[in-house]
Structures are given as C-alpha cells and as structure tokens.
Design an enzyme around this catalytic site. Structure first.
Site, mmCIF file in Angstrom:
data_model
loop_
_atom_site.group_PDB
_atom_site.id
_atom_site.type_symbol
_atom_site.label_atom_id
_atom_site.label_comp_id
_atom_site.label_asym_id
_atom_site.label_seq_id
_atom_site.Cartn_x
_atom_site.Cartn_y
_atom_site.Cartn_z
ATOM 1 N N ASP A 1 0.891 -1.342 -0.079
ATOM 2 C CA ASP A 1 -0.080 -0.207 -0.039
ATOM 3 C C ASP A 1 0.965 1.167 0.021
ATOM 4 O OD1 ASP A 1 -1.819 -1.698 0.471
ATOM 5 O OD2 ASP A 1 -2.823 -0.865 2.067
ATOM 6 N N HIS B 1 4.898 -7.306 -0.310
ATOM 7 C CA HIS B 1 4.702 -8.674 -1.049
ATOM 8 C C HIS B 1 5.362 -9.022 -2.137
ATOM 9 C CE1 HIS B 1 1.076 -9.640 1.613
ATOM 10 N NE2 HIS B 1 1.122 -8.521 1.966
ATOM 11 N N SER C 1 7.831 3.530 4.846
ATOM 12 C CA SER C 1 9.076 3.427 4.107
ATOM 13 C C SER C 1 8.799 3.492 2.565
ATOM 14 C CB SER C 1 9.938 2.482 4.597
ATOM 15 O OG SER C 1 11.419 2.736 4.038
#
Length: 363
Positions: free
Chosen positions: A143, A221, A332
């Site tokens: 995200d 992911h 980050s």
C-alpha cells in the site's frame, strides 16, 4: 564616527568567517546553532549577520547532522515496550486519527489486543482485504503512493520528478552477477551498467517507486512470480523518505540503509529494494533469518552480500505473486527495477494512491 562603526563590523566579519568555514569539524559545529536559528526565526532577525558575510549551513547539511540511526534504534526499542491495557486504546486511537488508518481492514480490530506499538504497526489484514490481480503480470508490492515510474534512462533513476540517483550507486557494483544471468555480450559497451542488466534483445529497464506512509499497511509482498538469487544489504543513513524530503536531497535512496533483492522473472532481470527511513531501521525479510539492519556501527559506503543459490539450492528462493515477502516497522519505500519488453506499459499516474495487489502495468 564612520571608523568606529566599520571596525567592529570587520572584527565580526573575521569571527563569522571562521564559523562559515566548513573545512573543519569544530567550526562546522559552532556554525550549527546560528544556522538552525536562521531557518526557524523571522528572516529579519539574523539579517545583520548576512550583511557582514555570514552564510547559513544548508538545510540538507543540517538535516544530515541529526542522529537518525540512534533515534531509530531508540524508537524501535520503545515500540517493543508493552503498554498497559487501559492506555492502548487512547494511544492507538490517536495514531489512527493522525494518519487515517482504516482498522476495518485489520485482521484484529480490537485495539486492546495489540500489546505494543510494534504489533500495531505490523498488523495483518483480513484475507479478502487485498485481492491480488491475476490478469496482470506485475502488481503493487505494498500500500502506498506512486512517487515515480517509467524507463530507466542514462543509468539514472528518478526518486521524484526532476530529482535523480545513480542506478549503479543504488544497486552497487556487479559482483553478484554469478547468480543471475546478465547480458555480457562482447559487443555491448561494458561501461553501461544499465545495458548489462538487460538480458534479452528487445527489452528495456523500468522502475517504479512506492512510498509507504506511516498510516499504510506496513508489510510488503512479492510483486510477481520470480526467483530471488541474491541479497545485498547497504548500511547507511536513515533519513526520512517523505516525498517532500526526497525533493531536496539528491540520491536520498543511495544514502539510506536498504536491502536489495535481485533475481529474475519471465522477462529477465528483476529486483526489489526495501529502503529504510527515520524510525524504520528494522527491515525484515521473512525468508532471510540472517539479515540484521540498523546496527550501531557500520562503514560508510560498505555493503554485505548473501547468495540464496547454493549447492543444496540451485534455484534460489522462488516467490509467487502476492506472497508475503517482508515488513517495515513504520512507513518507508519500495523500489522496483526490472527488465521487460519495450512495449510494457504502466497503468499509473504520479502521486496516485495504490494498494497491495493492484496492477502496476501490462505487456
């Protein structure tokens, strides 16, 4: 009368000349307080100093003096301190309100179940909260916000529009190519680092930068089906990767601590880099138990290599699209660098919000 005014001004000019000299560590320290005041006080306050030749230390130099690694380690330890049950909801609610966290997507919505800040930051999502797109070959690994994307040109990559960093500095020298089949044709220009990463004729090198804000889901992911062959860890600074900071610090991603995972996918070279930031010194890769980040001491410009290819494992680490790969302790940045056919097209726009599992582009 004129002489009496000129004399102290010349004396002050000499004294401030020592402060503005940036060649010695001591003078750099003494100039720091004045420079700090210069940026936070009204402009007219220190205007007399400018008249006698004093110039403030740049904002970038001031920012780099902040001990962000030490602060990040302290923040990491604070995150692991268990909170009293009665205090959990007020603290987490404040964080949710400040950063706009959507707790309806969390696998555990009850705030009392999170014992500390670390558990809250690394919260998992409900199974169906992020459906993975099956019709596109590459998806967003996390995200966040799309900072920049496109072709890699002249061995330079844009971290935000108009601000670039060196591809070779970011990935490091090609001492890891024994585990990845890269293009080493004698007819190619060996000085072109970018060309050496392109393994197939008719392909080009692309990049995409995803910024994770503090309120975003902090796990990342696998963006595609690929083979991870090598890990390179760069200890470094932990400056903020907020887009505002990224606009005025050139090669910010090359200064910060980062973990580069390199390998290949169906179309050639592929890499995913997790970039650390202030309060995000801890970068975790789930399948790599040996990785340690934000250590107290490191050599500037150094890096540590580790190969996932061995006599017992000739294939490296095989990752499936959407599979859990790693996590940050706070927001980050993820940088994707990959080879693809020249007709690869991004379905993105700069600054757009994106969620893990949504498509990045098509071939």
């Amino acid at each position: 009368m004129t002489l009496r005014l000129q004399f102290p001004q010349l004396a002050l000019r000499r004294r401030l000349g020592l402060l503005s000299c940036m060649s010695r560590r001591g003078t750099r320290f003494r100039s720091w307080p004045l420079s700090f005041l210069y940026y936070i006080l009204p402009l007219a306050t220190l205007k007399p100093l400018a008249k006698v030749g004093w110039r403030p230390t740049s904002r970038v130099a001031l920012y780099k003096t902040i001990p962000t690694r030490l602060l990040s380690r302290a923040w990491g330890r604070l995150n692991q301190v268990d909170l009293p049950t009665w205090l959990r909801k007020p603290i987490f609610s404040l964080y949710i309100w400040t950063f706009g966290v959507n707790m309806k997507e969390a696998a555990v919505e009850d705030l009392h179940q999170y014992r500390n800040l670390g558990e809250f930051f690394r919260r998992k999502l409900k199974p169906q909260a992020r459906p993975v797109c099956d019709s596109h070959c590459i998806i967003s690994p996390a995200d966040g916000k799309i900072l920049h994307f496109g072709h890699v040109k002249n061995c330079e990559v844009e971290q935000v529009k108009g601000v670039t960093y060196s591809l070779e500095t970011f990935l490091g020298p090609q001492t890891w190519t024994e585990t990845i089949a890269l293009n080493k044709d004698e007819d190619d220009d060996p000085s072109s680092f970018q060309d050496l990463l392109v393994t197939k004729e008719g392909n080009a090198l692309f990049h995409c930068v995803v910024y994770l804000a503090p309120g975003d889901y902090h796990c990342f992911h696998s963006p595609t089906d690929w083979r991870v062959a090598h890990r390179r860890h760069f200890p470094g600074s932990l400056m903020s990767v907020n887009p505002g900071v990224a606009r005025w610090i050139k090669e910010l991603f090359c200064h910060n601590e980062r973990v580069v995972l390199s390998g290949d996918w169906a179309h050639g070279f592929f890499s995913l880099t997790a970039v650390g930031a202030t309060n995000v010194g801890s970068i975790r890769i789930y399948f790599d138990k040996e990785l340690r980040t934000n250590l107290p001491r490191y050599s500037k410009g150094s890096f540590n290599d580790f190969s996932y290819v061995s006599n017992n494992n000739q294939e490296g680490i095989s990752m499936r699209k959407g599979e859990h790969l790693g996590e940050f302790n706070l927001g980050s940045t993820i940088v994707l660098l990959f080879e693809a056919p020249k007709d690869f097209t991004f379905n993105l726009r700069p600054g757009q919000k994106i969620r893990y599992g949504e498509p990045l582009g098509t071939i």
